[in-house]
Enzyme design. Sequence first.
Site, PDB file in Angstrom:
ATOM      1  N   GLU A   1       0.814  -1.217   0.000  1.00 33.29           N
ATOM      2  CA  GLU A   1       0.000   0.000   0.000  1.00 33.29           C
ATOM      3  C   GLU A   1       0.848   1.268   0.000  1.00 33.29           C
ATOM      4  O   GLU A   1       0.509   2.255  -0.657  1.00 33.29           O
ATOM      5  CB  GLU A   1      -0.956  -0.010   1.199  1.00 33.29           C
TER       6      GLU A   1
ATOM      7  N   HIS B   1     -11.258  -6.281   7.598  1.00 38.56           N
ATOM      8  CA  HIS B   1     -11.934  -5.945   6.346  1.00 38.56           C
ATOM      9  C   HIS B   1     -13.164  -5.076   6.572  1.00 38.56           C
ATOM     10  O   HIS B   1     -14.027  -4.997   5.703  1.00 38.56           O
ATOM     11  CB  HIS B   1     -12.363  -7.212   5.601  1.00 38.56           C
TER      12      HIS B   1
END
Length: 337
Positions: free
Chosen positions: A60, A129
């Site tokens: 990321e 998540h």
Amino acid sequence: MTARNMIQAINHGLQCAMEQDDRIVIAGEDVGYFGGVFRATHGLQQQFGKTRVFDTPISENGIIGTAIGMAAYGLKPVVEIQFADYIYPGYDQIVSEAARMRYRTAGEWTMPLVIRSPYGGGIYGGQTHSQSPESLFTHVSGLRTVIPSNPYDAKGLLLAAIEDPDPVVFFEPKRIYNGPFDGHHDKPVAPWSKHPASEVPDDYYTVPLGKAAIVRPGEAVTVLAYGTMVHVALAALEENDIDGELIDLRTLLPLDIETIEESVKKTGRCLVVHEATRTSGFGAELSALVQERCFYHLEAPVVRVAGWDTPYPHAYEWIYFPGPIRMRTALKKVLEA
């Protein structure tokens, strides 16, 4: 006009933008051939090629750092972080580089970067998540933070974000990716079930950043919400037959404080609802602003309904969410005070 759910509206918005501007590139984990874990970039690599829509390593900070370099050199990257929970390794790049570029160069360089990411719960994704980290970005000067609640706004806000010369964090509530859900229940609704889609224009259009929408006018109380919670709040007002004014913030930063202030001064009461944890959540900022600007018009303290101050509880996801029972209690509290 075409009936589209939020995923389809986002996909079409990206397609419209890329057709108009060849500087726009899309990057992220699995966004290319596979079309994204939620299929938001489906078909775009096949249409625009691997140099404009491409997969990245699972990194990321690398995704965002590379995109910052692209934006500084004239491209307009739209990158996807697969889940908002994964954005933290890139947080330093966002805060220390992207958000400060305009300021540190005295306006010489802009940073036309959009960071898309599915956020929030509702898909049984557990702690890694399902998080709602929006307040971490609204605290950062130089960033814009956008959260749509419906397909029409999702496409229009995304196109406005791509046009914007400053970096935009664009959170997409995955619980409503496939359309509206039944907000009248505290029990789960299958997140992948098909729901009626919304009519979305086929042409290019924008929804201005920094402008809230009055979803439902009313006189008794002002309810401030965004993303999935717009649907929860609307269901609560309708179910309890309350003449409340529901405002969908759409953009958290810049915030449309003028619309909020006008509404609260009219109703004299305010309830804030969001999915993120209560402490230091964006509702705290909204409460403070309403107190500062509308104190002499308030008939009761501002009330907040939010997630628990705990790590995201996988097994108790649907109790964690603000739902009809908690909303009814909060509305009663603010109306009877």
